[in-house]
Design a protein around this motif. Structure first.
Motif, PDB file in Angstrom:
ATOM      1  N   VAL A 136       7.746   7.988   3.225  1.00 37.12           N
ATOM      2  CA  VAL A 136       7.450   7.138   2.070  1.00 37.12           C
ATOM      3  C   VAL A 136       6.059   7.475   1.545  1.00 37.12           C
ATOM      4  O   VAL A 136       5.081   7.443   2.294  1.00 37.12           O
ATOM      5  CB  VAL A 136       7.533   5.645   2.437  1.00 37.12           C
ATOM      6  CG1 VAL A 136       7.212   4.782   1.232  1.00 37.12           C
ATOM      7  CG2 VAL A 136       8.929   5.310   2.973  1.00 37.12           C
ATOM      8  N   VAL A 137       6.002   7.820   0.257  1.00 37.33           N
ATOM      9  CA  VAL A 137       4.738   8.183  -0.385  1.00 37.33           C
ATOM     10  C   VAL A 137       4.473   7.207  -1.527  1.00 37.33           C
ATOM     11  O   VAL A 137       5.373   6.904  -2.321  1.00 37.33           O
ATOM     12  CB  VAL A 137       4.783   9.630  -0.927  1.00 37.33           C
ATOM     13  CG1 VAL A 137       3.481   9.980  -1.647  1.00 37.33           C
ATOM     14  CG2 VAL A 137       5.037  10.613   0.207  1.00 37.33           C
TER      15      VAL A 137
ATOM     16  N   GLU B 168       1.507   4.787 -11.767  1.00 43.08           N
ATOM     17  CA  GLU B 168       1.711   4.353 -10.380  1.00 43.08           C
ATOM     18  C   GLU B 168       3.096   4.840  -9.940  1.00 43.08           C
ATOM     19  O   GLU B 168       4.090   4.599 -10.630  1.00 43.08           O
ATOM     20  CB  GLU B 168       1.622   2.827 -10.280  1.00 43.08           C
ATOM     21  CG  GLU B 168       0.251   2.279 -10.646  1.00 43.08           C
ATOM     22  CD  GLU B 168       0.200   0.760 -10.590  1.00 43.08           C
ATOM     23  OE1 GLU B 168       1.301   0.143 -10.504  1.00 43.08           O
ATOM     24  OE2 GLU B 168      -0.906   0.186 -10.650  1.00 43.08           O
ATOM     25  N   TYR B 169       3.180   5.517  -8.808  1.00 41.98           N
ATOM     26  CA  TYR B 169       4.435   6.152  -8.397  1.00 41.98           C
ATOM     27  C   TYR B 169       4.712   5.896  -6.919  1.00 41.98           C
ATOM     28  O   TYR B 169       3.806   5.620  -6.122  1.00 41.98           O
ATOM     29  CB  TYR B 169       4.401   7.654  -8.671  1.00 41.98           C
ATOM     30  CG  TYR B 169       3.273   8.378  -7.983  1.00 41.98           C
ATOM     31  CD1 TYR B 169       3.428   8.899  -6.703  1.00 41.98           C
ATOM     32  CD2 TYR B 169       2.036   8.542  -8.622  1.00 41.98           C
ATOM     33  CE1 TYR B 169       2.388   9.566  -6.080  1.00 41.98           C
ATOM     34  CE2 TYR B 169       0.995   9.208  -8.008  1.00 41.98           C
ATOM     35  CZ  TYR B 169       1.171   9.718  -6.724  1.00 41.98           C
ATOM     36  OH  TYR B 169       0.145  10.362  -6.091  1.00 41.98           O
ATOM     37  N   THR B 170       6.009   5.996  -6.575  1.00 35.71           N
ATOM     38  CA  THR B 170       6.479   5.920  -5.191  1.00 35.71           C
ATOM     39  C   THR B 170       7.563   6.976  -5.008  1.00 35.71           C
ATOM     40  O   THR B 170       8.230   7.379  -5.966  1.00 35.71           O
ATOM     41  CB  THR B 170       7.069   4.534  -4.855  1.00 35.71           C
ATOM     42  OG1 THR B 170       8.175   4.268  -5.735  1.00 35.71           O
ATOM     43  CG2 THR B 170       6.024   3.443  -4.995  1.00 35.71           C
ATOM     44  N   ALA B 171       7.759   7.416  -3.760  1.00 31.61           N
ATOM     45  CA  ALA B 171       8.802   8.404  -3.439  1.00 31.61           C
ATOM     46  C   ALA B 171       9.280   8.163  -2.022  1.00 31.61           C
ATOM     47  O   ALA B 171       8.460   7.977  -1.108  1.00 31.61           O
ATOM     48  CB  ALA B 171       8.269   9.823  -3.592  1.00 31.61           C
ATOM     49  N   ASP B 172      10.629   8.156  -1.818  1.00 25.92           N
ATOM     50  CA  ASP B 172      11.216   7.990  -0.490  1.00 25.92           C
ATOM     51  C   ASP B 172      12.609   8.612  -0.508  1.00 25.92           C
ATOM     52  O   ASP B 172      13.169   8.880  -1.580  1.00 25.92           O
ATOM     53  CB  ASP B 172      11.266   6.507  -0.090  1.00 25.92           C
ATOM     54  CG  ASP B 172      12.072   5.676  -1.064  1.00 25.92           C
ATOM     55  OD1 ASP B 172      13.316   5.770  -1.049  1.00 25.92           O
ATOM     56  OD2 ASP B 172      11.434   4.932  -1.853  1.00 25.92           O
ATOM     57  N   PRO B 173      13.228   8.865   0.659  1.00 29.35           N
ATOM     58  CA  PRO B 173      14.533   9.537   0.691  1.00 29.35           C
ATOM     59  C   PRO B 173      15.657   8.719   0.066  1.00 29.35           C
ATOM     60  O   PRO B 173      16.665   9.285  -0.346  1.00 29.35           O
ATOM     61  CB  PRO B 173      14.779   9.753   2.188  1.00 29.35           C
ATOM     62  CG  PRO B 173      13.429   9.654   2.831  1.00 29.35           C
ATOM     63  CD  PRO B 173      12.668   8.688   2.008  1.00 29.35           C
ATOM     64  N   VAL B 174      15.512   7.406  -0.021  1.00 27.41           N
ATOM     65  CA  VAL B 174      16.593   6.560  -0.536  1.00 27.41           C
ATOM     66  C   VAL B 174      16.548   6.468  -2.051  1.00 27.41           C
ATOM     67  O   VAL B 174      17.546   6.697  -2.743  1.00 27.41           O
ATOM     68  CB  VAL B 174      16.524   5.151   0.092  1.00 27.41           C
ATOM     69  CG1 VAL B 174      17.627   4.264  -0.471  1.00 27.41           C
ATOM     70  CG2 VAL B 174      16.635   5.247   1.610  1.00 27.41           C
TER      71      VAL B 174
ATOM     72  N   GLY C 188      14.253   8.105  -4.145  1.00 28.68           N
ATOM     73  CA  GLY C 188      13.708   9.261  -4.832  1.00 28.68           C
ATOM     74  C   GLY C 188      12.332   8.965  -5.407  1.00 28.68           C
ATOM     75  O   GLY C 188      11.586   8.127  -4.890  1.00 28.68           O
ATOM     76  N   PHE C 189      11.992   9.652  -6.525  1.00 27.44           N
ATOM     77  CA  PHE C 189      10.675   9.495  -7.154  1.00 27.44           C
ATOM     78  C   PHE C 189      10.791   8.506  -8.310  1.00 27.44           C
ATOM     79  O   PHE C 189      11.657   8.638  -9.173  1.00 27.44           O
ATOM     80  CB  PHE C 189      10.164  10.846  -7.663  1.00 27.44           C
ATOM     81  CG  PHE C 189       8.816  10.762  -8.327  1.00 27.44           C
ATOM     82  CD1 PHE C 189       7.654  10.770  -7.580  1.00 27.44           C
ATOM     83  CD2 PHE C 189       8.717  10.661  -9.709  1.00 27.44           C
ATOM     84  CE1 PHE C 189       6.407  10.695  -8.201  1.00 27.44           C
ATOM     85  CE2 PHE C 189       7.486  10.592 -10.339  1.00 27.44           C
ATOM     86  CZ  PHE C 189       6.320  10.606  -9.564  1.00 27.44           C
TER      87      PHE C 189
END
Length: 336
Positions: free
Chosen positions: A248-249, A266-272, A274-275
């Motif tokens: 999780v980024v 503002e951004y987030t990224a995770d395997p579920v 995505g970005f």
């Protein structure tokens, strides 16, 4: 005679009912071994190749080689076993040319002598004559003489009736056991064949190759960073921050647009999921730009000495033509 044949069929059916031998695969080898190799060096065609292979139980090792079109030799060495599967190492080597033997020029071919068709076949001239008519001769048919009554005792007479019934019953039982009435009887699974235990030779597994392990691999990476720029000299204003926890980024960054507003992402990224990013513009205060000190006055350089023009050019004195040319006086001498 019919009675004997019936008894023989009953005995055959009894023999086939349950005394048939069980088929055993005598060719099965629990620990197979073999080895072969061949090598071809054909001086006529230039063919050059070879192969070799050995097997010890479930472990197979071998190699083969052949000439490539560019003149190099392709060498393949391989192994196969139940633990590591099939593995092959391929390499190319410089190979010497195979000496090609010169083939003698074939003798010139001469065409055979011209073929002459055989003389035409002529059918015989003898005419076919129909055979003479066949005349049958009438004959009187007489029935054969009657046979006298036999004095032999029939096998189906009352004296043999009981024995015949017993034999018929035994034959039916034997036929039923032999399986000819299988659709009417319940099916029984055959008796399991218990093979004698086979002592299997355990072959030592080949030495496993050392596998390079990435010691820098981190299954749960963690990091965090940020920076901020506020340059009063150039007016540059920007910043960013980001953190990671496993897969999780999360982070954000901002900078000044050309119209003076601040772009914030503002951004987030995770395997579920995505970005994903959220973008917005904010009014930003102007960055105070420091005034640059005025440059130091440059000292004036003294004015150079005035340039004086050279003295006026005076033309040379006037050119005076030479005195007039006087022809020489000629004196005439009088002789008298």
């Amino acid at each position: 005679m019919a009675f004997k044949l019936f008894v023989l069929a009953a005995l055959v059916a009894v023999a086939a009912a349950g005394f048939a031998p069980i088929a055993v695969d005598t060719d099965y080898d629990p620990n197979p071994h073999y080895s072969y190799s061949y090598d071809v060096q054909d001086a006529v065609t230039g063919d050059s190749k070879g192969a070799s292979e050995t097997r010890d139980g479930d472990v197979v090792k071998g190699s083969y080689n052949f000439l490539e079109a560019d003149g190099t030799r392709r060498v393949v060495e391989y192994t196969a076993d139940p633990v590591n599967g099939y593995n092959a190492v391929v390499r190319n080597e410089a190979a010497g040319k195979v000496a090609v033997a010169k083939v003698a020029t074939p003798v010139a071919y001469h065409a055979p002598i011209a073929y002459h068709a055989p003389v035409a076949y002529h059918a015989p001239y003898a005419a076919y004559h129909q055979p003479l008519a066949y005349h049958t001769k009438g004959m009187l048919y007489k029935s054969p003489p009657k046979r006298p009554p036999s004095t032999r005792t029939s096998p189906f007479s009352s004296s043999n009736n009981m024995a015949f019934k017993f034999v018929v019953f035994a034959a039916l039982v034997a036929v039923a056991q032999a399986g000819y009435f299988a659709p009417q009887l319940a099916y029984h699974a055959p008796i399991a064949y218990a093979a004698a235990p086979i002592t299997k030779t355990v072959v030592a597994a080949p030495v496993a190759k050392a596998v390079a392990v990435d010691t820098d691999f981190d299954p749960n990476p963690q990091y965090s960073f940020s920076y901020d720029v506020q340059d009063a000299l150039t007016g540059d204003s920007k910043g960013q921050s980001e953190s990671r926890d496993g897969d999780v980024v999360k982070g954000s960054y901002n900078f000044l647009e050309a119209d003076g507003t601040r772009r914030v992402v503002e951004y987030t990224a995770d395997p579920v999921n995505g970005f994903n990013a959220v973008v917005r513009n904010e009014a930003a205060a102007k960055v105070a730009v420091a005034k640059v000190a005025a440059p130091v006055a440059v000292a004036k350089v003294a004015t150079p000495v005035a340039y004086h023009a050279p003295l006026a050019y005076h033309a040379p004195l006037a050119y005076h033509a030479p005195l007039a040319y006087h022809a020489p006086a000629y004196h005439t001498k009088i002789i008298g």
